[in-house]
Design a protein around this motif. Structure first.
Motif, short mmCIF file in Angstrom:
data_model
loop_
_atom_site.label_atom_id
_atom_site.label_comp_id
_atom_site.label_asym_id
_atom_site.label_seq_id
_atom_site.Cartn_x
_atom_site.Cartn_y
_atom_site.Cartn_z
N SER A 1 1.41 -3.40 -8.76
CA SER A 1 2.30 -3.02 -9.86
C SER A 1 3.13 -1.78 -9.55
O SER A 1 4.12 -1.52 -10.22
CB SER A 1 1.48 -2.79 -11.14
N GLU A 2 2.71 -1.01 -8.56
CA GLU A 2 3.35 0.27 -8.26
C GLU A 2 3.43 0.46 -6.75
O GLU A 2 2.76 -0.23 -5.99
CB GLU A 2 2.51 1.44 -8.81
N ILE B 1 3.29 1.21 -2.91
CA ILE B 1 3.33 0.44 -1.66
C ILE B 1 3.16 -1.06 -1.94
O ILE B 1 3.87 -1.90 -1.37
CB ILE B 1 2.23 0.94 -0.69
N GLY B 2 2.22 -1.41 -2.82
CA GLY B 2 1.94 -2.82 -3.11
C GLY B 2 3.15 -3.51 -3.71
O GLY B 2 3.49 -4.65 -3.37
N GLY C 1 -2.12 -3.09 -14.98
CA GLY C 1 -1.01 -3.04 -15.95
C GLY C 1 -0.21 -4.32 -16.02
O GLY C 1 0.60 -4.61 -15.15
N CYS D 1 -5.85 -7.71 -13.10
CA CYS D 1 -7.16 -7.56 -12.46
C CYS D 1 -7.53 -6.08 -12.39
O CYS D 1 -6.72 -5.25 -11.97
CB CYS D 1 -7.07 -8.13 -11.04
N VAL E 1 -10.03 -3.93 -10.38
CA VAL E 1 -10.93 -4.14 -9.24
C VAL E 1 -12.27 -3.42 -9.39
O VAL E 1 -13.16 -3.63 -8.58
CB VAL E 1 -10.29 -3.74 -7.89
N ALA F 1 -5.09 -1.86 -3.90
CA ALA F 1 -5.41 -1.04 -5.07
C ALA F 1 -6.14 0.22 -4.63
O ALA F 1 -7.03 0.17 -3.78
CB ALA F 1 -6.28 -1.84 -6.03
N VAL G 1 -6.98 4.65 -5.85
CA VAL G 1 -6.74 5.85 -6.66
C VAL G 1 -7.05 7.08 -5.81
O VAL G 1 -7.81 6.99 -4.83
CB VAL G 1 -7.62 5.86 -7.95
N VAL H 1 -5.94 -1.95 2.78
CA VAL H 1 -5.11 -0.74 2.85
C VAL H 1 -6.01 0.48 2.68
O VAL H 1 -6.51 0.76 1.59
CB VAL H 1 -3.98 -0.76 1.80
N GLY I 1 0.02 7.30 6.49
CA GLY I 1 0.03 8.74 6.25
C GLY I 1 0.61 8.93 4.86
O GLY I 1 0.37 8.12 3.98
N PHE I 2 1.41 9.98 4.67
CA PHE I 2 1.95 10.23 3.32
C PHE I 2 3.10 9.28 2.99
O PHE I 2 4.03 9.13 3.78
CB PHE I 2 2.44 11.67 3.20
N THR J 1 4.87 8.00 -3.55
CA THR J 1 4.55 7.08 -4.66
C THR J 1 3.95 7.92 -5.80
O THR J 1 3.75 9.12 -5.65
CB THR J 1 3.48 6.05 -4.26
N LEU K 1 1.00 8.04 -6.53
CA LEU K 1 -0.27 8.57 -6.04
C LEU K 1 -0.12 9.97 -5.41
O LEU K 1 -1.01 10.81 -5.52
CB LEU K 1 -0.83 7.58 -5.02
N1 LIG Z 1 0.84 7.07 -1.10
C1 LIG Z 1 0.24 7.51 -0.01
O1 LIG Z 1 0.62 8.55 0.58
C2 LIG Z 1 -0.91 6.74 0.57
C3 LIG Z 1 -1.40 7.17 1.81
C4 LIG Z 1 -2.48 6.50 2.37
C5 LIG Z 1 -3.01 5.41 1.72
N2 LIG Z 1 -2.52 5.01 0.52
C6 LIG Z 1 -3.17 3.87 -0.12
O2 LIG Z 1 -2.20 2.89 -0.42
C7 LIG Z 1 -2.62 2.13 -1.56
C8 LIG Z 1 -1.48 2.08 -2.56
O3 LIG Z 1 -1.22 3.43 -2.98
P1 LIG Z 1 0.17 3.88 -3.62
O4 LIG Z 1 0.53 5.14 -2.95
O5 LIG Z 1 1.13 2.75 -3.66
O6 LIG Z 1 -0.34 4.26 -5.10
P2 LIG Z 1 0.21 3.86 -6.55
O7 LIG Z 1 1.69 3.92 -6.57
O8 LIG Z 1 -0.55 4.72 -7.50
O9 LIG Z 1 -0.27 2.35 -6.69
C9 LIG Z 1 -1.61 2.02 -6.75
C10 LIG Z 1 -1.76 0.57 -7.17
O10 LIG Z 1 -3.16 0.29 -7.30
C11 LIG Z 1 -3.38 -0.26 -8.61
N3 LIG Z 1 -4.72 0.07 -9.09
C12 LIG Z 1 -5.26 1.31 -9.26
N4 LIG Z 1 -6.50 1.20 -9.78
C13 LIG Z 1 -6.74 -0.14 -9.94
C14 LIG Z 1 -7.82 -0.89 -10.45
N5 LIG Z 1 -8.94 -0.32 -10.93
N6 LIG Z 1 -7.71 -2.24 -10.44
C15 LIG Z 1 -6.60 -2.85 -9.99
N7 LIG Z 1 -5.53 -2.19 -9.51
C16 LIG Z 1 -5.61 -0.85 -9.49
C17 LIG Z 1 -2.27 0.35 -9.48
O11 LIG Z 1 -1.98 -0.42 -10.63
P3 LIG Z 1 -2.58 -0.14 -12.10
O12 LIG Z 1 -2.64 1.34 -12.29
O13 LIG Z 1 -1.64 -0.86 -13.01
O14 LIG Z 1 -3.92 -0.80 -12.11
C18 LIG Z 1 -1.10 0.30 -8.51
O15 LIG Z 1 -0.53 -0.99 -8.51
C19 LIG Z 1 -3.87 2.83 -2.10
O16 LIG Z 1 -5.01 2.15 -1.64
C20 LIG Z 1 -3.79 4.21 -1.47
O17 LIG Z 1 -5.06 4.82 -1.31
C21 LIG Z 1 -1.48 5.65 -0.07
#
Ligand SMILES: NC(=O)c1ccc[n+]([C@@H]2O[C@H](COP(=O)([O-])OP(=O)(O)OC[C@H]3O[C@@H](n4cnc5c(N)ncnc54)[C@H](OP(=O)(O)O)[C@@H]3O)[C@@H](O)[C@H]2O)c1
Length: 249
Positions: free
Chosen positions: A14-15, A17-18, A38, A59, A61, A88, A90, A137, A183-184, A187, A189
Motif C-alpha cells: 500500500s505504501e 517500496i511495495g 489499509g 492482510c 501479517v 511488509a 515496520v 525484503v 539501504g536507505f 518512504t 518508514l
Molecule cells: N525505506 C527504507 O529505507 C528501507 C530500508 C531497508 C529495508 N526496508 C524494508 O522495505 C520494506 C518496505 O518498507 P517501506 O520503506 O516501503 O515502508 P512503508 O512505506 O512504511 O511501507 C510499509 C508497507 O508495509 C505494510 N505493513 C506494515 N505493517 C503491516 C502489517 N502488520 N500487515 C501488513 N502490511 C503491513 C504497510 O501497509 P499498512 O500500514 O497499510 O499495513 C506498507 O504497505 C520493509 O520491510 C522495510 O523494513 C526499507
C-alpha cells in the motif's frame, strides 16, 4: 517477458517500496495481488494499476488467520501466485536504554515471524506445483548489530538468515528464494529519521533495482551498492575493529 502474465502477490504494497514495485511490475505485464492493512490505499493502487485484473486483499501479517484469508482470496481470484514478495515491515528506532518491549516484540512479529506464517500458509501449494519464487525484503540493517536498531536490526537479521536457509532447502524443489537488502529508501518508514541518510534513493529507484534483480534469480538484491558494500565490509571486520568503528555511529 519475465513477468508477463505472472501472478505476483506483494504483501506490504500500500505504501513505499511495495507500492512502487506493484506499479513497476504492472508495466512488465504482471497480474498483481496487493496486500497490506489499509484497504483504501490498496483500492487506490488497484485503480491506478489498470490493465489486467488485479486484486486488493487486505492482510495484517501479524495475524496467521489474516494471512490465510488473504491467500485464499488471492488463490481463488488469480490462482497460486508465481511470485510472492514479502515487503511488509515496520521500523521504530530504539536504544537499549529506552527498550519498549511491546514495540520490540511487535517488530519481530511483523518483520520476521510473519514470514514463517506466510510460509506455513503457502509452501504446501508451491511444493505441490514444484515451482515458486519467494522474495523476502530485509535490510542492510540485518547485516550486523548497530546502535539504535535493536528490534529492527534483529528482525531483519532473522529474516535474512531465514532466506539463506530457504534458498538452500527449496532450490531442489524448483522454488527460488531471493533476499532484498535495501539501504536507505525515501518512504514513510524513513521520513521521521532525524539524521542525514547516506545515498538515499527513491522508492521508484528501489523498485526498478528489485525488478532487475528478480529477473536474474541471484540470491541477494542489494542497493545502493556504494552503501550496501560499505555495510558488508563492516560485517567482515575483525570484532575489535567493528566495535571501534560502530562506536562513532
Ligand atoms: N525505506 C527504507 O529505507 C528501507 C530500508 C531497508 C529495508 N526496508 C524494508 O522495505 C520494506 C518496505 O518498507 P517501506 O520503506 O516501503 O515502508 P512503508 O512505506 O512504511 O511501507 C510499509 C508497507 O508495509 C505494510 N505493513 C506494515 N505493517 C503491516 C502489517 N502488520 N500487515 C501488513 N502490511 C503491513 C504497510 O501497509 P499498512 O500500514 O497499510 O499495513 C506498507 O504497505 C520493509 O520491510 C522495510 O523494513 C526499507
Amino acid at each position: 517477458m519475465f513477468f508477463s502474465d505472472k501472478v505476483v502477490w506483494i504483501i506490504g504494497a500500500s505504501e513505499g517500496i511495495g507500492r512502487a514495485l506493484a506499479l513497476a511490475l504492472e508495466e512488465e505485464g504482471a497480474r498483481l495481488a496487493v496486500s497490506a492493512r489499509g484497504h483504501a490505499r490498496l483500492e487506490e493502487l488497484v485503480s491506478e494499476l489498470g490493465g489486467a485484473p488485479h486484486l486488493a486483499a487486505v492482510c495484517d501479517v501479524s495475524s496467521f488467520e489474516s494471512i490465510q484469508t488473504a491467500y485464499r482470496q488471492v488463490k481463488s481470484a488469480l490462482g497460486v501466485p508465481d511470485i510472492i514478495v514479502h515487503c511488509a515491515g515496520v521500523y521504530t528506532p530504539m536504544y537499549a536504554r529506552e527498550l519498549n518491549l511491546e514495540v520490540a516484540l511487535s517488530t519481530m512479529n511483523i518483520n520476521f515471524a510473519s514470514a514463517l506464517k506466510l510460509l506455513d500458509v503457502t509452501l504446501g501449494d508451491l511444493r505441490a506445483r514444484a515451482s515458486g519464487h519467494l522474495v523476502l525484503v530485509s535490510s542492510v540493517a540485518g547485516y550486523c548489530g548497530l546502535p539504535n536498531s535493536m528490534a529492527y536490526g534483529a528482525s531483519k537479521a532473522a529474516l535474512s538468515n531465514l532466506a539463506e536457509s530457504l534458498r538452500i532447502e527449496l532450490a531442489p524443489e524448483h522454488i527460488t528464494v531471493q533476499l532484498v537488502s535495501p539501504g536507505f529508501v525515501k518512504t514513510r518508514l524513513t521520513d521521521t529519521n532525524p539524521f542525514p541518510m547516506p545515498f538515499i534513493i527513491s522508492a521508484e529507484d528501489a523498485a526498478a533495482r528489485m525488478v532487475a534483480g528478480m529477473k536474474t534469480g541471484r540470491f541477494e538484491i542489494h542497493f545502493p551498492r556504494r552503501f550496501s558494500y560499505f555495510m558488508k565490509a563492516l560485517r567482515i571486520l575483525p570484532r575489535p575493529l567493528f566495535f571501534w568503528v560502530t562506536k562513532w555511529l
